[in-house]
Design a protein around this motif. Structure first.
Motif, PDB file in Angstrom:
ATOM      1  N   LEU A 184       0.860  -1.181   0.000  1.00 50.68           N
ATOM      2  CA  LEU A 184       0.000   0.000   0.000  1.00 50.68           C
ATOM      3  C   LEU A 184       0.896   1.230   0.000  1.00 50.68           C
ATOM      4  CD1 LEU A 184      -2.890   1.192   0.248  1.00 50.68           C
ATOM      5  CD2 LEU A 184      -2.585   1.127   2.739  1.00 50.68           C
ATOM      6  N   ASP A 185       0.532   2.217  -0.786  1.00 52.57           N
ATOM      7  CA  ASP A 185       1.310   3.455  -0.869  1.00 52.57           C
ATOM      8  C   ASP A 185       0.382   4.634  -0.624  1.00 52.57           C
ATOM      9  OD1 ASP A 185       3.008   5.551  -1.364  1.00 52.57           O
ATOM     10  OD2 ASP A 185       3.529   4.957  -3.415  1.00 52.57           O
ATOM     11  N   LEU A 186       0.252   5.014   0.645  1.00 54.61           N
ATOM     12  CA  LEU A 186      -0.646   6.112   0.978  1.00 54.61           C
ATOM     13  C   LEU A 186      -0.088   7.463   0.527  1.00 54.61           C
ATOM     14  CD1 LEU A 186      -1.857   5.007   4.525  1.00 54.61           C
ATOM     15  CD2 LEU A 186      -3.165   4.990   2.391  1.00 54.61           C
ATOM     16  N   LYS A 187       1.229   7.550   0.371  1.00 55.34           N
ATOM     17  CA  LYS A 187       1.804   8.804  -0.123  1.00 55.34           C
ATOM     18  C   LYS A 187       1.338   9.094  -1.550  1.00 55.34           C
ATOM     19  CE  LYS A 187       6.004   8.833   2.724  1.00 55.34           C
ATOM     20  NZ  LYS A 187       7.485   8.823   2.699  1.00 55.34           N
ATOM     21  N   ALA A 188       1.179   8.043  -2.351  1.00 53.65           N
ATOM     22  CA  ALA A 188       0.711   8.230  -3.725  1.00 53.65           C
ATOM     23  C   ALA A 188      -0.700   8.797  -3.743  1.00 53.65           C
ATOM     24  CB  ALA A 188       0.759   6.905  -4.478  1.00 53.65           C
ATOM     25  N   GLN A 189      -1.555   8.311  -2.834  1.00 53.07           N
ATOM     26  CA  GLN A 189      -2.908   8.857  -2.742  1.00 53.07           C
ATOM     27  C   GLN A 189      -2.875  10.292  -2.243  1.00 53.07           C
ATOM     28  OE1 GLN A 189      -5.853   8.213   0.624  1.00 53.07           O
ATOM     29  NE2 GLN A 189      -6.671   6.756  -0.884  1.00 53.07           N
ATOM     30  N   HIS A 190      -2.087  10.537  -1.202  1.00 56.56           N
ATOM     31  CA  HIS A 190      -2.042  11.863  -0.589  1.00 56.56           C
ATOM     32  C   HIS A 190      -1.610  12.923  -1.597  1.00 56.56           C
ATOM     33  CE1 HIS A 190      -1.518  14.984   2.402  1.00 56.56           C
ATOM     34  NE2 HIS A 190      -0.251  15.117   2.073  1.00 56.56           N
ATOM     35  N   ALA A 191      -0.686  12.565  -2.486  1.00 56.43           N
ATOM     36  CA  ALA A 191      -0.180  13.526  -3.464  1.00 56.43           C
ATOM     37  C   ALA A 191      -1.293  14.055  -4.361  1.00 56.43           C
ATOM     38  CB  ALA A 191       0.920  12.891  -4.306  1.00 56.43           C
ATOM     39  N   THR A 192      -2.338  13.245  -4.566  1.00 59.66           N
ATOM     40  CA  THR A 192      -3.422  13.654  -5.472  1.00 59.66           C
ATOM     41  C   THR A 192      -4.476  14.525  -4.787  1.00 59.66           C
ATOM     42  OG1 THR A 192      -4.816  11.708  -5.042  1.00 59.66           O
ATOM     43  CG2 THR A 192      -3.106  11.493  -6.738  1.00 59.66           C
ATOM     44  N   ILE A 193      -4.477  14.560  -3.467  1.00 58.28           N
ATOM     45  CA  ILE A 193      -5.545  15.270  -2.742  1.00 58.28           C
ATOM     46  C   ILE A 193      -4.988  16.224  -1.687  1.00 58.28           C
ATOM     47  CG2 ILE A 193      -7.260  13.442  -3.060  1.00 58.28           C
ATOM     48  CD1 ILE A 193      -6.586  12.492  -0.199  1.00 58.28           C
ATOM     49  N   ARG A 194      -3.681  16.434  -1.696  1.00 56.19           N
ATOM     50  CA  ARG A 194      -3.031  17.169  -0.617  1.00 56.19           C
ATOM     51  C   ARG A 194      -3.663  18.543  -0.381  1.00 56.19           C
ATOM     52  NH1 ARG A 194       0.884  20.787   0.785  1.00 56.19           N
ATOM     53  NH2 ARG A 194       2.236  20.156   2.534  1.00 56.19           N
ATOM     54  N   GLU A 195      -3.879  19.303  -1.433  1.00 57.39           N
ATOM     55  CA  GLU A 195      -4.401  20.659  -1.258  1.00 57.39           C
ATOM     56  C   GLU A 195      -5.767  20.648  -0.594  1.00 57.39           C
ATOM     57  OE1 GLU A 195      -4.366  22.962  -4.796  1.00 57.39           O
ATOM     58  OE2 GLU A 195      -2.199  22.727  -5.124  1.00 57.39           O
ATOM     59  N   ASP A 196      -6.640  19.739  -1.004  1.00 63.71           N
ATOM     60  CA  ASP A 196      -7.979  19.661  -0.423  1.00 63.71           C
ATOM     61  C   ASP A 196      -7.923  19.260   1.043  1.00 63.71           C
ATOM     62  OD1 ASP A 196      -9.060  20.347  -2.857  1.00 63.71           O
ATOM     63  OD2 ASP A 196      -9.588  18.298  -3.413  1.00 63.71           O
TER      64      ASP A 196
END
Length: 370
Positions: A6-18
């Protein structure tokens, strides 16, 4: 190429601003306890699960604990459930003073066997907990029928947004049971930046009890009708979850695409049994769990190639040392025991690139000489 489970950093990168904006809105408001994002998220999760009510709480384990308390489960009662699940399911039963009664699973779906539920329900049974494992719902309508007059809790920690066709109608995870429970642990399809949980129900009385139980037993400050808990969903976590919720269906669809890719790639590998999805179900693939011989050797092989995997779960609950007092022995839940020796979960998160999927596939095929 390394491929993590699992790579939660990859998900976070797509929604970080929100997410950062949502968190800072809470910080600026200074309303950290049961702030507006909590009630907003409750309404949104209730709508998603087609339920009248949703009650946020501290974590998925507490959601089960509150559900059991709301249903009046007390010391001396029995609760029928599955041994092939995360510990919290049975741990919550023990922690309200009741006795877990373990019944076996359907070997194809890994979910509780409704016929076994019917055989286990007795005079002392106060509730049944059906667990939705790995992203697909249990046959909840069959479990409810098998439970008779006993209420059913749907442990939907791994299935938020999953659905099942029942009598021609699409039923969402958590909708049909007396109480459905969710976990927002970070690894879930809808995961927080810490712990969080929620319970959903259609029942006015159960809703009122759940609301009281999460805040020390009362809905009016300093007035306590029952003894409850300090189990509130943190406002910061609710804010994160609300920022993520609009992406949930897309993420789950991505997991389904990855699962289909794996299914096709392993179709000619006789030693790999890919996940069986009940035709009535739409799975969200919280895990992509295969069954293989030489499971431990395969896992070591994948590790040597930099590929993450995990075993959910290596020892069924009826054989756990802490439940020795219940008197279960090896062989009493044979399908759960066999699954514990054969299952292996592979990377399935939606941000996986095709090259990463191919890396996993090639490593598994190579292990079996394909």
């Amino acid at each position: 190429m390394a491929v993590p489970l699992l790579d939660l950093k990859a998900q976070h990168a797509t929604i970080r601003e929100d997410v950062v904006a949502a968190l800072m809105a809470v910080v600026d408001s200074q309303a950290f306890i049961l702030g507006e994002p909590v009630s907003d998220l409750e309404r949104e999760v209730a709508a998603l699960s087609q339920s009248r009510y949703a009650v946020g709480c501290a974590n998925g384990t507490d959601a089960l604990l509150l559900a059991l308390r709301a249903l009046g489960v007390t010391p001396g009662d029995e609760v029928v459930t599955t041994p092939f699940t995360f510990f919290a399911t049975a741990g919550a039963v023990h922690n309200v003073g009741a006795r877990p009664v373990f019944v076996d699973i359907d070997p194809r779906t890994f979910n509780i066997d409704p016929a076994a539920v019917g055989a286990a329900v007795g005079a002392k049974t106060k509730a049944v907990i059906a667990v939705d494992l790995f992203g697909q719902m249990a046959a909840i309508e069959q479990v409810i029928a098998a439970a008779g007059a006993c209420p059913v809790i749907e442990d939907a920690a791994q299935t938020i947004g999953a659905s099942r066709i029942i009598d021609g109608k699409r039923v969402m995870a958590g909708e049909a049971a007396a109480i459905g429970t969710f976990s927002f642990f970070p690894s879930k399809n809808l995961g927080g930046y810490g712990d969080g949980g929620m319970a959903v129900t259609q029942d006015d009385v159960l809703f009122d009890l759940l609301m009281k139980l999460r805040t020390h037993g009362g809905r009016k400050t300093y007035f306590h009708e029952i003894v409850g808990y300090n189990s509130r969903l943190d406002t910061l976590q609710a804010a994160v979850l609300r920022a993520k919720l609009p992406h949930l269906e897309g993420w789950s669809a991505g997991r389904r695409r990855n699962a289909a890719y794996y299914d096709a790639a392993f179709a000619d590998v006789a030693d790999v049994t890919t996940p069986y999805i009940d035709p009535a179900n739409t799975s969200i693939y919280n895990q992509y769990t295969i069954r293989v011989p030489q499971r431990d050797a395969l896992q070591q092989h994948l590790k040597a190639h930099g590929i993450g995997s995990n075993v959910y779960y290596p020892l069924p609950l009826h054989l756990q040392p802490c439940f020795a007092y219940l008197g279960y022995r090896e062989g009493q839940c044979p399908e759960s025991e066999r699954a514990a020796h054969e299952v292996l979960s592979l990377p399935i998160y939606p941000e996986l690139a095709t090259a990463q999927l191919d890396e996993v596939i090639q490593a598994v095929r190579a292990f079996f000489g394909r």
